[in-house]
Design a protein around this motif. Structure first.
Motif, PDB file in Angstrom:
ATOM      1  N   PHE A  43       0.828  -1.209   0.000  1.00 59.73           N
ATOM      2  CA  PHE A  43       0.000   0.000   0.000  1.00 59.73           C
ATOM      3  C   PHE A  43       0.860   1.255   0.000  1.00 59.73           C
ATOM      4  N   ILE A  44       1.868   1.285   0.847  1.00 58.22           N
ATOM      5  CA  ILE A  44       2.741   2.460   0.954  1.00 58.22           C
ATOM      6  C   ILE A  44       3.520   2.682  -0.333  1.00 58.22           C
ATOM      7  N   ILE A  45       4.041   1.594  -0.908  1.00 63.52           N
ATOM      8  CA  ILE A  45       4.824   1.715  -2.141  1.00 63.52           C
ATOM      9  C   ILE A  45       3.957   2.220  -3.288  1.00 63.52           C
ATOM     10  N   ILE A  46       2.768   1.622  -3.449  1.00 62.34           N
ATOM     11  CA  ILE A  46       1.896   2.011  -4.559  1.00 62.34           C
ATOM     12  C   ILE A  46       1.394   3.441  -4.379  1.00 62.34           C
ATOM     13  N   SER A  47       0.966   3.785  -3.163  1.00 60.66           N
ATOM     14  CA  SER A  47       0.473   5.145  -2.899  1.00 60.66           C
ATOM     15  C   SER A  47       1.551   6.182  -3.155  1.00 60.66           C
ATOM     16  N   SER A  48       2.748   5.915  -2.655  1.00 60.25           N
ATOM     17  CA  SER A  48       3.857   6.853  -2.836  1.00 60.25           C
ATOM     18  C   SER A  48       4.263   6.949  -4.301  1.00 60.25           C
ATOM     19  N   LEU A  49       4.289   5.794  -4.979  1.00 62.17           N
ATOM     20  CA  LEU A  49       4.667   5.773  -6.387  1.00 62.17           C
ATOM     21  C   LEU A  49       3.686   6.590  -7.225  1.00 62.17           C
ATOM     22  N   LEU A  50       2.387   6.394  -6.981  1.00 59.25           N
ATOM     23  CA  LEU A  50       1.369   7.153  -7.712  1.00 59.25           C
ATOM     24  C   LEU A  50       1.508   8.652  -7.449  1.00 59.25           C
ATOM     25  N   PHE A  51       1.753   9.006  -6.189  1.00 62.77           N
ATOM     26  CA  PHE A  51       1.890  10.414  -5.833  1.00 62.77           C
ATOM     27  C   PHE A  51       3.099  11.042  -6.521  1.00 62.77           C
ATOM     28  N   PHE A  52       4.230  10.349  -6.484  1.00 64.05           N
ATOM     29  CA  PHE A  52       5.449  10.895  -7.091  1.00 64.05           C
ATOM     30  C   PHE A  52       5.326  10.968  -8.611  1.00 64.05           C
ATOM     31  N   ILE A  53       4.656   9.989  -9.218  1.00 61.81           N
ATOM     32  CA  ILE A  53       4.411  10.058 -10.667  1.00 61.81           C
ATOM     33  C   ILE A  53       3.543  11.270 -10.981  1.00 61.81           C
ATOM     34  N   GLY A  54       2.527  11.502 -10.144  1.00 66.03           N
ATOM     35  CA  GLY A  54       1.672  12.671 -10.319  1.00 66.03           C
ATOM     36  C   GLY A  54       2.447  13.969 -10.170  1.00 66.03           C
ATOM     37  N   VAL A  55       3.335  14.016  -9.189  1.00 62.57           N
ATOM     38  CA  VAL A  55       4.168  15.210  -8.974  1.00 62.57           C
ATOM     39  C   VAL A  55       5.049  15.469 -10.192  1.00 62.57           C
ATOM     40  N   LEU A  56       5.660  14.414 -10.718  1.00 67.56           N
ATOM     41  CA  LEU A  56       6.505  14.558 -11.906  1.00 67.56           C
ATOM     42  C   LEU A  56       5.675  14.982 -13.114  1.00 67.56           C
ATOM     43  N   PHE A  57       4.468  14.430 -13.231  1.00 70.82           N
ATOM     44  CA  PHE A  57       3.574  14.815 -14.325  1.00 70.82           C
ATOM     45  C   PHE A  57       3.210  16.297 -14.206  1.00 70.82           C
ATOM     46  N   GLY A  58       2.931  16.737 -12.996  1.00 72.41           N
ATOM     47  CA  GLY A  58       2.601  18.137 -12.782  1.00 72.41           C
ATOM     48  C   GLY A  58       3.770  19.049 -13.090  1.00 72.41           C
ATOM     49  N   TYR A  59       4.979  18.591 -12.754  1.00 75.07           N
ATOM     50  CA  TYR A  59       6.172  19.422 -12.952  1.00 75.07           C
ATOM     51  C   TYR A  59       6.620  19.449 -14.408  1.00 75.07           C
ATOM     52  N   TYR A  60       6.622  18.286 -15.061  1.00 75.25           N
ATOM     53  CA  TYR A  60       7.153  18.208 -16.415  1.00 75.25           C
ATOM     54  C   TYR A  60       6.114  18.406 -17.522  1.00 75.25           C
ATOM     55  N   GLY A  83      -0.226  15.438  -8.119  1.00 74.03           N
ATOM     56  CA  GLY A  83       0.136  14.357  -7.208  1.00 74.03           C
ATOM     57  C   GLY A  83      -1.065  13.762  -6.515  1.00 74.03           C
ATOM     58  N   LEU A  84      -1.980  14.616  -6.052  1.00 78.61           N
ATOM     59  CA  LEU A  84      -3.173  14.131  -5.350  1.00 78.61           C
ATOM     60  C   LEU A  84      -4.159  13.492  -6.316  1.00 78.61           C
ATOM     61  N   ILE A  85      -4.280  14.016  -7.539  1.00 78.01           N
ATOM     62  CA  ILE A  85      -5.172  13.422  -8.533  1.00 78.01           C
ATOM     63  C   ILE A  85      -4.738  12.001  -8.870  1.00 78.01           C
ATOM     64  N   PHE A  86      -3.452  11.761  -8.905  1.00 74.85           N
ATOM     65  CA  PHE A  86      -2.940  10.427  -9.227  1.00 74.85           C
ATOM     66  C   PHE A  86      -3.184   9.423  -8.099  1.00 74.85           C
ATOM     67  N   GLU A  87      -3.698   9.895  -6.971  1.00 74.25           N
ATOM     68  CA  GLU A  87      -4.075   8.991  -5.886  1.00 74.25           C
ATOM     69  C   GLU A  87      -5.495   8.438  -6.084  1.00 74.25           C
ATOM     70  N   LEU A  88      -6.106   8.749  -7.224  1.00 77.80           N
ATOM     71  CA  LEU A  88      -7.485   8.331  -7.491  1.00 77.80           C
ATOM     72  C   LEU A  88      -7.720   6.830  -7.294  1.00 77.80           C
ATOM     73  N   PRO A  89      -6.857   5.942  -7.807  1.00 78.89           N
ATOM     74  CA  PRO A  89      -7.087   4.507  -7.576  1.00 78.89           C
ATOM     75  C   PRO A  89      -7.101   4.126  -6.095  1.00 78.89           C
ATOM     76  N   ILE A  90      -6.252   4.770  -5.296  1.00 79.26           N
ATOM     77  CA  ILE A  90      -6.214   4.487  -3.858  1.00 79.26           C
ATOM     78  C   ILE A  90      -7.506   4.957  -3.193  1.00 79.26           C
ATOM     79  N   ILE A  91      -7.984   6.132  -3.586  1.00 80.25           N
ATOM     80  CA  ILE A  91      -9.225   6.673  -3.035  1.00 80.25           C
ATOM     81  C   ILE A  91     -10.387   5.749  -3.382  1.00 80.25           C
ATOM     82  N   MET A  92     -10.436   5.291  -4.622  1.00 83.81           N
ATOM     83  CA  MET A  92     -11.502   4.390  -5.055  1.00 83.81           C
ATOM     84  C   MET A  92     -11.446   3.063  -4.306  1.00 83.81           C
TER      85      MET A  92
END
Length: 271
Positions: A132-149, A189-198
């Motif tokens: 759970f921690i790995i997937i949640s963190s991975l999704l968040f960091f991917i979202g952060v990178l998507f937002g930045y780049y 970053g928070l939007i990419f947490e959608l699967p976890i929220i669901m």
């Protein structure tokens, strides 16, 4: 386990308070580290999308040339930064450091969240803490990178180049620019947490895969509206942002279906 079940509402609030305290301490600790790395945070990261040689601009330029055009190539971003308030730069430094602290401390925050909700989960589900921690963190960091780049350079390029008249000088407040970067990164970053929220909404019985499929068209409209909010008002930027969100929505449907299937299997085993 029995003691946890007998905890009163105030006991749960007290437990939650300490989880929040530890999370806050972690954020502040990393914020202090980020504060001391001022040159790297601002010159290398924050102000990088102002440079026409930023990797995203070069990628879109090469892509446009590949398709026989060069309309996406830029030579300069015609605006400069200015600081109008006496304490503006210090305030920007503080809030940027806190934002960086939150991003870096996110896995620990997720861990604290997991420890708070784990008493209400099955034993088999508790064993999935690391996943759970790995997937949640991975999704968040991917979202952060998507937002930045992606989101940030699209916004900076469009808004920084847009002008109603040549008589208007583009002197952008530093706080305005950094607020755009900060909101783009955190929102993504928070939007990419959608699967976890669901996942948790399905566990709570608030949604089902049938519900998500039924309202897929409505979700499409909401996604487009969301993309319009966090990106410049041009259709290309909105499509670029909307596509990964729609993919996350479809992944959420699959996750919801898996959760429902497992819940029904457990009910049969306990029957």
């Amino acid at each position: 386990m029995a003691e946890e079940k007998e905890m009163s509402f105030l006991d749960h609030v007290e437990v939650l308070r300490w989880h929040l305290v530890r999370s806050t301490v972690a954020v502040l600790l990393f914020s202090v580290i980020a504060f001391m790395m001022k040159s790297f945070i601002f010159d290398v990261i924050i102000f990088a999308p102002k440079n026409p040689e930023f990797i995203t601009y070069r990628f879109f330029c090469e892509a446009s040339k590949y398709f026989g055009a060069d309309g996406l190539c830029i030579d300069e971003l015609p605006f400069t930064f200015q600081s109008l308030g006496m304490s503006e730069q210090f305030s920007v430094h503080i809030w940027t450091s806190i934002t960086a602290g939150f991003i870096i401390a996110f896995p620990f925050i997720v861990w604290e969240f997991w420890k708070f909700i784990s008493p209400g989960l099955y034993e088999t589900e508790r064993k999935g803490a690391k996943t759970f921690i790995i997937i949640s963190s991975l999704l968040f960091f991917i979202g952060v990178l998507f937002g930045y780049y992606v989101v940030t350079p699209l916004s900076v390029n469009f808004l920084g180049s847009y002008s109603v008249s040549d008589l208007v000088e583009r002197n952008i407040k530093i706080d305005s620019y950094i607020s755009l970067v900060r909101s783009s990164v955190l929102a993504s970053g928070l939007i990419f947490e959608l699967p976890i929220i669901m996942f948790f909404l399905t566990k709570m019985g608030l949604i089902t895969p049938q519900f998500l499929r039924k309202y897929r068209k409505h979700a499409l409209v909401l996604v487009l509206l969301l993309a319009a909010i966090i990106t410049p008002p041009d259709i290309i930027s909105q499509i670029i942002v909307a596509i990964p969100i729609l993919i996350l929505y479809e992944i959420s449907i699959i996750i919801s279906a898996v959760v429902i299937k497992r819940e029904r299997k457990k009910e049969k085993e306990n029957a």
